[in-house]
Motif scaffolding. Structure first.
Motif, PDB file in Angstrom:
ATOM      1  N   VAL A  26       0.844  -1.195   0.000  1.00  0.00           N
ATOM      2  CA  VAL A  26       0.000   0.000   0.000  1.00  0.00           C
ATOM      3  C   VAL A  26       0.875   1.240   0.000  1.00  0.00           C
ATOM      4  O   VAL A  26       1.849   1.329   0.761  1.00  0.00           O
ATOM      5  CB  VAL A  26      -0.932   0.039   1.237  1.00  0.00           C
ATOM      6  N   LYS A  27       0.524   2.202  -0.830  1.00  0.00           N
ATOM      7  CA  LYS A  27       1.163   3.519  -0.827  1.00  0.00           C
ATOM      8  C   LYS A  27       0.072   4.572  -0.762  1.00  0.00           C
ATOM      9  O   LYS A  27      -0.890   4.525  -1.532  1.00  0.00           O
ATOM     10  CB  LYS A  27       2.024   3.727  -2.068  1.00  0.00           C
ATOM     11  N   CYS A  28       0.221   5.501   0.160  1.00  0.00           N
ATOM     12  CA  CYS A  28      -0.793   6.540   0.355  1.00  0.00           C
ATOM     13  C   CYS A  28      -0.128   7.896   0.482  1.00  0.00           C
ATOM     14  O   CYS A  28       0.819   8.057   1.265  1.00  0.00           O
ATOM     15  CB  CYS A  28      -1.601   6.231   1.617  1.00  0.00           C
ATOM     16  N   THR A  29      -0.608   8.860  -0.264  1.00  0.00           N
ATOM     17  CA  THR A  29      -0.178  10.256  -0.151  1.00  0.00           C
ATOM     18  C   THR A  29      -1.390  11.102   0.185  1.00  0.00           C
ATOM     19  O   THR A  29      -2.444  10.968  -0.452  1.00  0.00           O
ATOM     20  CB  THR A  29       0.467  10.753  -1.456  1.00  0.00           C
ATOM     21  N   ILE A  39      -6.295   9.974  -6.913  1.00  0.00           N
ATOM     22  CA  ILE A  39      -6.743   8.697  -7.471  1.00  0.00           C
ATOM     23  C   ILE A  39      -6.695   7.642  -6.376  1.00  0.00           C
ATOM     24  O   ILE A  39      -5.671   7.469  -5.699  1.00  0.00           O
ATOM     25  CB  ILE A  39      -5.858   8.268  -8.659  1.00  0.00           C
ATOM     26  N   VAL A  40      -7.804   6.934  -6.207  1.00  0.00           N
ATOM     27  CA  VAL A  40      -7.907   5.872  -5.204  1.00  0.00           C
ATOM     28  C   VAL A  40      -8.112   4.542  -5.919  1.00  0.00           C
ATOM     29  O   VAL A  40      -9.068   4.380  -6.672  1.00  0.00           O
ATOM     30  CB  VAL A  40      -9.069   6.136  -4.226  1.00  0.00           C
ATOM     31  N   ASP A  41      -7.201   3.607  -5.678  1.00  0.00           N
ATOM     32  CA  ASP A  41      -7.299   2.274  -6.290  1.00  0.00           C
ATOM     33  C   ASP A  41      -6.833   1.245  -5.263  1.00  0.00           C
ATOM     34  O   ASP A  41      -5.642   0.951  -5.153  1.00  0.00           O
ATOM     35  CB  ASP A  41      -6.442   2.201  -7.547  1.00  0.00           C
ATOM     36  N   THR A  42      -7.782   0.714  -4.511  1.00  0.00           N
ATOM     37  CA  THR A  42      -7.450  -0.249  -3.457  1.00  0.00           C
ATOM     38  C   THR A  42      -7.611  -1.697  -3.915  1.00  0.00           C
ATOM     39  O   THR A  42      -7.260  -2.614  -3.177  1.00  0.00           O
ATOM     40  CB  THR A  42      -8.344  -0.048  -2.230  1.00  0.00           C
ATOM     41  N   GLY A  43      -8.175  -1.901  -5.095  1.00  0.00           N
ATOM     42  CA  GLY A  43      -8.504  -3.247  -5.536  1.00  0.00           C
ATOM     43  C   GLY A  43      -9.846  -3.727  -5.026  1.00  0.00           C
ATOM     44  O   GLY A  43     -10.281  -4.831  -5.359  1.00  0.00           O
ATOM     45  N   VAL A  44     -10.508  -2.881  -4.225  1.00  0.00           N
ATOM     46  CA  VAL A  44     -11.844  -3.190  -3.683  1.00  0.00           C
ATOM     47  C   VAL A  44     -12.760  -2.034  -4.108  1.00  0.00           C
ATOM     48  O   VAL A  44     -12.761  -0.976  -3.477  1.00  0.00           O
ATOM     49  CB  VAL A  44     -11.823  -3.332  -2.148  1.00  0.00           C
ATOM     50  N   PRO A  45     -13.526  -2.191  -5.181  1.00  0.00           N
ATOM     51  CA  PRO A  45     -14.282  -1.073  -5.749  1.00  0.00           C
ATOM     52  C   PRO A  45     -15.195  -0.339  -4.764  1.00  0.00           C
ATOM     53  O   PRO A  45     -15.276   0.890  -4.788  1.00  0.00           O
ATOM     54  CB  PRO A  45     -15.081  -1.729  -6.880  1.00  0.00           C
ATOM     55  N   PHE A  60      -9.745  16.623   1.141  1.00  0.00           N
ATOM     56  CA  PHE A  60      -8.389  16.115   1.257  1.00  0.00           C
ATOM     57  C   PHE A  60      -7.958  15.585  -0.110  1.00  0.00           C
ATOM     58  O   PHE A  60      -8.726  14.876  -0.765  1.00  0.00           O
ATOM     59  CB  PHE A  60      -8.319  14.972   2.268  1.00  0.00           C
ATOM     60  N   ASP A  61      -6.735  15.898  -0.522  1.00  0.00           N
ATOM     61  CA  ASP A  61      -6.181  15.272  -1.717  1.00  0.00           C
ATOM     62  C   ASP A  61      -5.623  13.913  -1.295  1.00  0.00           C
ATOM     63  O   ASP A  61      -4.787  13.840  -0.377  1.00  0.00           O
ATOM     64  CB  ASP A  61      -5.070  16.120  -2.324  1.00  0.00           C
ATOM     65  N   LEU A  62      -6.064  12.855  -1.962  1.00  0.00           N
ATOM     66  CA  LEU A  62      -5.644  11.504  -1.604  1.00  0.00           C
ATOM     67  C   LEU A  62      -5.245  10.724  -2.846  1.00  0.00           C
ATOM     68  O   LEU A  62      -6.007  10.643  -3.806  1.00  0.00           O
ATOM     69  CB  LEU A  62      -6.781  10.737  -0.909  1.00  0.00           C
ATOM     70  N   ASP A  63      -4.056  10.167  -2.813  1.00  0.00           N
ATOM     71  CA  ASP A  63      -3.638   9.177  -3.800  1.00  0.00           C
ATOM     72  C   ASP A  63      -3.365   7.892  -3.036  1.00  0.00           C
ATOM     73  O   ASP A  63      -2.508   7.873  -2.127  1.00  0.00           O
ATOM     74  CB  ASP A  63      -2.366   9.620  -4.533  1.00  0.00           C
ATOM     75  N   ILE A  64      -4.092   6.839  -3.376  1.00  0.00           N
ATOM     76  CA  ILE A  64      -3.932   5.566  -2.689  1.00  0.00           C
ATOM     77  C   ILE A  64      -3.854   4.450  -3.726  1.00  0.00           C
ATOM     78  O   ILE A  64      -4.696   4.356  -4.619  1.00  0.00           O
ATOM     79  CB  ILE A  64      -5.109   5.272  -1.739  1.00  0.00           C
ATOM     80  N   LYS A  65      -2.831   3.618  -3.579  1.00  0.00           N
ATOM     81  CA  LYS A  65      -2.697   2.433  -4.420  1.00  0.00           C
ATOM     82  C   LYS A  65      -2.436   1.238  -3.515  1.00  0.00           C
ATOM     83  O   LYS A  65      -1.473   1.242  -2.734  1.00  0.00           O
ATOM     84  CB  LYS A  65      -1.542   2.604  -5.413  1.00  0.00           C
ATOM     85  N   CYS A  66      -3.298   0.235  -3.606  1.00  0.00           N
ATOM     86  CA  CYS A  66      -3.127  -0.983  -2.837  1.00  0.00           C
ATOM     87  C   CYS A  66      -3.146  -2.178  -3.779  1.00  0.00           C
ATOM     88  O   CYS A  66      -4.067  -2.317  -4.589  1.00  0.00           O
ATOM     89  CB  CYS A  66      -4.225  -1.130  -1.786  1.00  0.00           C
ATOM     90  N   THR A  67      -2.140  -3.020  -3.669  1.00  0.00           N
ATOM     91  CA  THR A  67      -2.118  -4.297  -4.366  1.00  0.00           C
ATOM     92  C   THR A  67      -2.134  -5.383  -3.301  1.00  0.00           C
ATOM     93  O   THR A  67      -1.213  -5.450  -2.468  1.00  0.00           O
ATOM     94  CB  THR A  67      -0.850  -4.441  -5.228  1.00  0.00           C
TER      95      THR A  67
END
Length: 206
Positions: A26-29, A39-45, A60-67
């Protein structure tokens, strides 16, 4: 992510956190002084849809990527996204000088009405009363709703009360909760014009 300076001439309150385990990466800014971008992409719609509520209504500005290992279950991705986002908020808040600290909001969504109360106290605690009317929203297990918030609250060091006062549709119950939480969190994170150089605590510490 745009580095929007806040309105008080202080550096933008931003943070980036990465959490890597055998189950998830997981990476979150986060930018607390943003405009609701990212952009939010957790793999769980369904979780993406709910975090979008935090982003949009909290500004809040949020960029989240989870694999993650969603081929097994969504649990690890949901929980670890909450943990990482909580860590990012804690880091971005810094010393908390000048913030309001407390926030509250009531959010309706059709028949559902939820109250959220937030205290950026430095003491983690989640208190939820959400009487869900079904076990799943689409493919999303509603039990994971609390896992996200426990992860977020325990790692952001805040106290949160979430109470669904009315509701029959579980989708509405969850979404009104996220919207109320976003607005309450926004209020708590905002600067208090009358106390910009002080900590909002009689202890003078968090």
């Amino acid at each position: 992510m745009p580095q929007t300076p806040n309105l008080h001439g202080r550096p933008a309150r931003t943070a980036t956190v990465e959490r890597n385990t055998a189950e998830t990466q997981v990476k979150c800014t986060v930018n607390l002084d943003g405009t609701g971008q990212g952009i939010v992409d957790t793999g769980v719609p369904f979780l993406d849809h709910m975090i979008d509520q935090i982003k949009r209504h909290g500004l809040f500005d949020l960029d989240i990527k989870c694999t993650g290992d969603t081929y097994i279950d969504d649990h690890h991705s949901v929980e670890d996204t909450g943990i990482t986002l909580g860590q990012a908020f804690a880091k971005a808040l810094g010393d908390k000088k000048g913030i309001r600290r407390y926030g509250h909001f009531y959010a309706p969504l059709d028949e559902s009405l939820t109250r959220a109360v937030v205290d950026l106290s430095g003491r983690p605690g989640l208190h939820m009363d959400i009487p869900f009317t079904r076990s799943h929203v689409g493919k999303f297990d509603v039990d994971l709703f609390s896992e996200f918030f426990y992860g977020f609250v325990n790692h952001s060091w805040m106290t949160v009360h979430l109470d669904n006062l009315k509701g029959k549709n579980s989708h509405h119950q969850i979404e009104s909760t996220f919207k109320a939480f976003a607005r309450a969190l926004r209020m708590a994170c905002e600067y208090d014009e009358r106390a910009l150089n002080t900590l909002p605590s009689t202890k003078e510490a968090f």
